[in-house]
Design a protein around this motif. Structure first.
Motif, short mmCIF file in Angstrom:
data_model
loop_
_atom_site.label_atom_id
_atom_site.label_comp_id
_atom_site.label_asym_id
_atom_site.label_seq_id
_atom_site.Cartn_x
_atom_site.Cartn_y
_atom_site.Cartn_z
N HIS A 29 28.50 31.29 49.31
CA HIS A 29 29.85 32.01 48.65
C HIS A 29 30.08 31.07 47.85
CE1 HIS A 29 34.20 33.96 48.78
NE2 HIS A 29 33.64 34.64 48.38
N GLU A 30 30.54 29.79 48.40
CA GLU A 30 31.09 29.42 47.08
C GLU A 30 30.68 28.93 46.00
OE1 GLU A 30 33.11 25.41 49.03
OE2 GLU A 30 34.60 27.13 49.78
N THR A 31 29.46 29.06 46.37
CA THR A 31 28.53 28.24 44.99
C THR A 31 28.43 29.86 44.34
OG1 THR A 31 26.97 27.32 45.90
CG2 THR A 31 26.17 27.61 44.21
N TRP A 32 28.72 30.77 44.80
CA TRP A 32 28.53 32.39 43.98
C TRP A 32 29.71 32.44 43.37
CZ3 TRP A 32 32.22 36.16 45.47
CH2 TRP A 32 31.16 37.99 44.60
N LYS A 33 31.27 31.96 44.16
CA LYS A 33 32.32 32.17 43.83
C LYS A 33 32.21 31.51 42.20
CE LYS A 33 36.45 31.24 45.27
NZ LYS A 33 37.54 30.25 46.10
N ALA A 34 32.17 30.33 42.35
CA ALA A 34 32.52 29.08 41.14
C ALA A 34 31.68 29.76 40.14
CB ALA A 34 31.79 27.83 41.75
N ILE A 35 30.02 30.74 40.58
CA ILE A 35 29.68 31.41 39.15
C ILE A 35 30.57 32.47 38.41
CG2 ILE A 35 27.70 32.43 38.33
CD1 ILE A 35 26.26 30.31 40.52
N GLU A 36 30.18 33.51 39.24
CA GLU A 36 31.32 34.29 38.94
C GLU A 36 32.81 34.21 38.41
OE1 GLU A 36 29.88 37.28 38.27
OE2 GLU A 36 28.06 36.39 39.38
N LEU A 37 33.46 33.84 39.29
CA LEU A 37 35.26 33.35 38.76
C LEU A 37 35.02 33.44 37.40
CD1 LEU A 37 38.03 34.22 40.01
CD2 LEU A 37 37.77 31.57 40.21
N PRO A 38 34.61 32.26 37.10
CA PRO A 38 35.07 32.57 35.64
C PRO A 38 34.44 33.82 34.06
CG PRO A 38 33.59 30.12 35.64
CD PRO A 38 33.59 31.58 37.54
N THR A 39 33.30 34.05 34.92
CA THR A 39 32.71 34.85 34.21
C THR A 39 34.42 36.47 34.06
OG1 THR A 39 31.95 36.34 35.69
CG2 THR A 39 30.38 34.77 34.60
N LEU A 40 35.07 35.94 34.89
CA LEU A 40 35.48 37.70 35.30
C LEU A 40 37.08 37.21 34.35
CD1 LEU A 40 35.42 38.27 38.73
CD2 LEU A 40 35.09 38.98 36.94
N SER A 72 33.61 40.07 49.76
CA SER A 72 33.45 38.95 49.05
C SER A 72 34.08 39.43 47.60
CB SER A 72 32.20 39.31 48.27
OG SER A 72 31.77 37.08 50.12
N ILE A 73 33.22 40.34 46.87
CA ILE A 73 33.37 41.16 45.82
C ILE A 73 35.21 41.21 45.45
CG2 ILE A 73 33.55 42.94 43.78
CD1 ILE A 73 30.13 43.75 44.98
N ASN A 74 35.61 41.82 46.29
CA ASN A 74 37.34 42.13 46.47
C ASN A 74 38.17 40.89 46.43
OD1 ASN A 74 37.09 45.02 47.08
ND2 ASN A 74 37.22 45.27 49.25
N ASP A 75 37.70 39.81 47.51
CA ASP A 75 39.09 38.50 47.60
C ASP A 75 38.80 37.83 45.76
OD1 ASP A 75 39.53 38.86 49.88
OD2 ASP A 75 38.05 37.77 50.98
N LEU A 76 37.37 37.98 45.53
CA LEU A 76 37.42 37.04 44.03
C LEU A 76 38.05 38.09 42.71
CD1 LEU A 76 35.27 34.92 42.24
CD2 LEU A 76 33.54 37.26 41.77
N LEU A 77 38.09 39.82 42.84
CA LEU A 77 38.73 40.36 42.05
C LEU A 77 40.25 39.88 41.80
CD1 LEU A 77 36.77 43.65 42.01
CD2 LEU A 77 36.88 42.10 40.26
N VAL A 78 40.77 39.45 42.85
CA VAL A 78 41.69 39.54 43.65
C VAL A 78 42.32 38.10 42.27
CG1 VAL A 78 43.21 38.98 45.23
CG2 VAL A 78 42.22 40.93 45.69
N GLU A 79 41.93 37.15 43.11
CA GLU A 79 41.78 35.68 42.57
C GLU A 79 41.50 35.54 41.68
OE1 GLU A 79 39.99 31.19 43.40
OE2 GLU A 79 39.68 32.92 45.32
N ALA A 80 40.60 36.20 40.58
CA ALA A 80 41.00 36.40 39.36
C ALA A 80 42.03 37.30 38.55
CB ALA A 80 39.19 37.62 38.92
N CYS A 81 42.49 38.05 39.14
CA CYS A 81 43.75 38.53 39.12
C CYS A 81 43.49 40.24 38.63
CB CYS A 81 44.44 37.56 38.03
SG CYS A 81 45.69 36.38 38.95
N ILE A 82 42.76 40.49 39.05
CA ILE A 82 41.95 41.65 38.31
C ILE A 82 42.40 42.91 38.77
CG2 ILE A 82 40.02 43.18 37.98
CD1 ILE A 82 38.20 41.10 37.03
N LEU A 83 43.02 42.83 40.51
CA LEU A 83 43.23 43.62 41.27
C LEU A 83 44.69 42.90 41.73
CD1 LEU A 83 40.75 44.62 43.83
CD2 LEU A 83 41.68 45.68 42.08
#
Length: 160
Positions: A29-40, A72-83
């Motif tokens: 999950h941490e690897t996935w998040k590190a890759i996806e967060l910058p794209t948001l 996992s998706i929702n937590d990422l969207l919150v961390e990226a300030c989309i939600l």
């Protein structure tokens, strides 16, 4: 807004790691998040209630836990300030579907739609602002407690 997450979306809570009494998300999950967060980064966020539709296209017939992937998706969207948050005040509606298995092209297409504010949103906005409660009480010629009770009833849907 439509966002496509490529590949498998790992669970944040399965395979957790313990480090000095602290429970950490899975390494996958941490690897996935590190890759996806910058794209948001730089995407415009939503400041009110939303509906999110999740379309999962697994790359094989391998089973996966949809609710964990959504979390996992929702937590990422919150961390990226989309939600603002993924609690019920902001995430009002959601659907998920698995339209097809797409061998070798696993992904999740996430569609986020702003919803019109409801009587709940308007009432909660007033209740959060003490100066607004005071202004309304003065305008209505009543106590601030009476205003709060009226707007609490409105938030509960009793006075729609």
């Amino acid at each position: 807004m439509e966002i496509t997450f490529l590949g498998h979306i790992p669970s944040k809570k399965n395979s957790r790691r313990n480090f000095r009494g602290v429970s950490l998300p899975s390494k996958a999950h941490e690897t996935w998040k590190a890759i996806e967060l910058p794209t948001l980064q730089g995407l415009k966020g939503f400041d009110g209630p939303v509906r999110i539709d999740y379309a999962f296209y697994p790359g094989s017939l391998r089973m996966f836990d949809v609710s964990n992937a959504i979390e996992s998706i929702n937590d990422l969207l919150v961390e990226a300030c989309i939600l603002v948050d993924d609690n019920w005040l902001y995430l009002r509606e959601s659907t998920f579907a698995v339209p097809a298995v797409d061998k070798g092209n696993e992904r999740c297409v996430v569609s986020i739609h702003a919803l019109e504010p409801t009587h709940i949103d308007l009432a909660l906005a007033v209740l959060r602002d003490k100066s607004e409660v005071k202004k309304i009480a003065q305008r209505w010629g009543c106590t601030q407690k009476a205003v709060r009770e009226t707007y609490e009833d409105l938030a509960r849907g009793a006075a729609a």
